[in-house]
Design a protein around this motif. Sequence first.
Motif, mmCIF file in Angstrom:
data_model
loop_
_atom_site.group_PDB
_atom_site.id
_atom_site.type_symbol
_atom_site.label_atom_id
_atom_site.label_comp_id
_atom_site.label_asym_id
_atom_site.label_seq_id
_atom_site.Cartn_x
_atom_site.Cartn_y
_atom_site.Cartn_z
ATOM 1 N N LEU A 1 49.245 28.256 32.472
ATOM 2 C CA LEU A 1 49.510 29.355 31.541
ATOM 3 C C LEU A 1 50.325 30.454 32.209
ATOM 4 O O LEU A 1 51.232 31.025 31.603
ATOM 5 C CB LEU A 1 48.192 29.928 31.021
ATOM 6 N N THR A 2 50.012 30.738 33.468
ATOM 7 C CA THR A 2 50.731 31.795 34.190
ATOM 8 C C THR A 2 52.203 31.436 34.380
ATOM 9 O O THR A 2 53.082 32.295 34.269
ATOM 10 C CB THR A 2 50.075 32.044 35.557
ATOM 11 N N GLN B 1 44.265 35.746 44.606
ATOM 12 C CA GLN B 1 43.564 35.572 43.333
ATOM 13 C C GLN B 1 43.319 36.919 42.661
ATOM 14 O O GLN B 1 43.472 37.054 41.444
ATOM 15 C CB GLN B 1 42.242 34.845 43.560
ATOM 16 N N LEU B 2 42.948 37.918 43.448
ATOM 17 C CA LEU B 2 42.712 39.247 42.881
ATOM 18 C C LEU B 2 44.010 39.881 42.389
ATOM 19 O O LEU B 2 44.038 40.515 41.327
ATOM 20 C CB LEU B 2 42.040 40.147 43.920
ATOM 21 N N VAL B 3 45.082 39.714 43.154
ATOM 22 C CA VAL B 3 46.390 40.222 42.711
ATOM 23 C C VAL B 3 46.815 39.517 41.432
ATOM 24 O O VAL B 3 47.316 40.147 40.484
ATOM 25 C CB VAL B 3 47.449 40.033 43.814
ATOM 26 N N TRP B 4 46.606 38.228 41.386
ATOM 27 C CA TRP B 4 46.935 37.410 40.210
ATOM 28 C C TRP B 4 46.192 37.919 38.981
ATOM 29 O O TRP B 4 46.792 38.126 37.920
ATOM 30 C CB TRP B 4 46.575 35.964 40.524
ATOM 31 N N MET B 5 44.878 38.159 39.121
ATOM 32 C CA MET B 5 44.089 38.664 37.993
ATOM 33 C C MET B 5 44.588 40.041 37.560
ATOM 34 O O MET B 5 44.675 40.335 36.368
ATOM 35 C CB MET B 5 42.615 38.742 38.383
ATOM 36 N N TYR C 1 44.127 34.463 27.493
ATOM 37 C CA TYR C 1 43.415 33.226 27.842
ATOM 38 C C TYR C 1 43.468 32.966 29.343
ATOM 39 O O TYR C 1 42.470 32.552 29.942
ATOM 40 C CB TYR C 1 44.003 32.049 27.068
ATOM 41 N N ALA C 2 44.618 33.186 29.960
ATOM 42 C CA ALA C 2 44.731 32.963 31.405
ATOM 43 C C ALA C 2 43.800 33.893 32.162
ATOM 44 O O ALA C 2 43.127 33.476 33.122
ATOM 45 C CB ALA C 2 46.177 33.162 31.855
ATOM 46 N N LEU C 3 43.742 35.149 31.752
ATOM 47 C CA LEU C 3 42.860 36.114 32.410
ATOM 48 C C LEU C 3 41.401 35.739 32.207
ATOM 49 O O LEU C 3 40.596 35.806 33.150
ATOM 50 C CB LEU C 3 43.126 37.517 31.860
ATOM 51 N N ALA C 4 41.050 35.331 30.996
ATOM 52 C CA ALA C 4 39.661 34.944 30.710
ATOM 53 C C ALA C 4 39.248 33.737 31.537
ATOM 54 O O ALA C 4 38.164 33.707 32.139
ATOM 55 C CB ALA C 4 39.497 34.657 29.223
ATOM 56 N N LEU D 1 52.992 34.894 21.906
ATOM 57 C CA LEU D 1 52.708 33.927 22.973
ATOM 58 C C LEU D 1 52.315 34.640 24.262
ATOM 59 O O LEU D 1 51.336 34.261 24.917
ATOM 60 C CB LEU D 1 53.931 33.045 23.221
ATOM 61 N N LEU D 2 53.066 35.653 24.633
ATOM 62 C CA LEU D 2 52.798 36.356 25.891
ATOM 63 C C LEU D 2 51.438 37.037 25.875
ATOM 64 O O LEU D 2 50.683 36.964 26.852
ATOM 65 C CB LEU D 2 53.896 37.384 26.164
ATOM 66 N N PHE D 3 51.121 37.686 24.776
ATOM 67 C CA PHE D 3 49.832 38.376 24.692
ATOM 68 C C PHE D 3 48.672 37.379 24.695
ATOM 69 O O PHE D 3 47.720 37.525 25.465
ATOM 70 C CB PHE D 3 49.785 39.235 23.424
#
Length: 266
Positions: free
Chosen positions: A12-13, A74-78, A113-116, A106-108
Amino acid sequence: MFSDPLKPAYWLTIFIAGIATVACAGGIFSKDLYRDSEFIKTAWFGNDIVTLSIAIPLLLVALAFARKGSQRAQLVWMGLLGYMVYNYAFYLFGAAFNAFFLLYILLFSMSVYALAIGLFNLDVAGISQRFSSKTPVKALGIYLLLVSLPLGIFELSQCMRSIISGETPQIPSLIFALDLSVVVPTTALAAILLWRHQAWGYILGAMMLIKAFTYGMVLSFSTALLAGFRLSGTWDPLMPFYVFVALGGLAGSYVLLSHLKPVSHT
């Protein structure tokens, strides 16, 4: 189907980065994309430049290292996924309808979903235990409060003034909605939990520090553009606060992540 529970978030990212690149490039190079006022168009332009030049590259770099097992990454990614959720909520719900409307959807949605998925599968307890006992949680917590409390007080006062006077606020209500419902309480919560050495304090603290840096850059750069093009009449008096948010977020992110001990693979 997925051996790595984070794999859906990885893919997703990648899609988010690709679509966001298209959206930003369109905003920067197409004069006819945005149908808002010249003031708002300039703000979108500044946002697109910062997202394209800073947020997207950092997102891809963080993703690359996160896939290799780096907990710092991982933290930076989140944090950057959180930026994408917040950022494209403005485009989706705040911009006048344009040719990229479906891209904003799509972006939102993909960012949400990726963050969740990422947060659900993050080793919160394990990561928090790897932070050094010398991590300056109080100083970082104070900074986060100095970001959240003035912002909350300022926006609440603007809302109350408009309600009492019956006048429409000059600031778009979507800014109040997102900041007062999500940004202010989450930043304050991160400060409190971080101060108390709670596991989620380190996660939320890192995310909100990264968000402060990236969106502080957006606000600073867009404000400079608006003043430079003489569309705002004068410099926004909150410009020093925006710079404080950006530089403090950058410094705070570095300090916090530097106290996270890397995972040993030996």
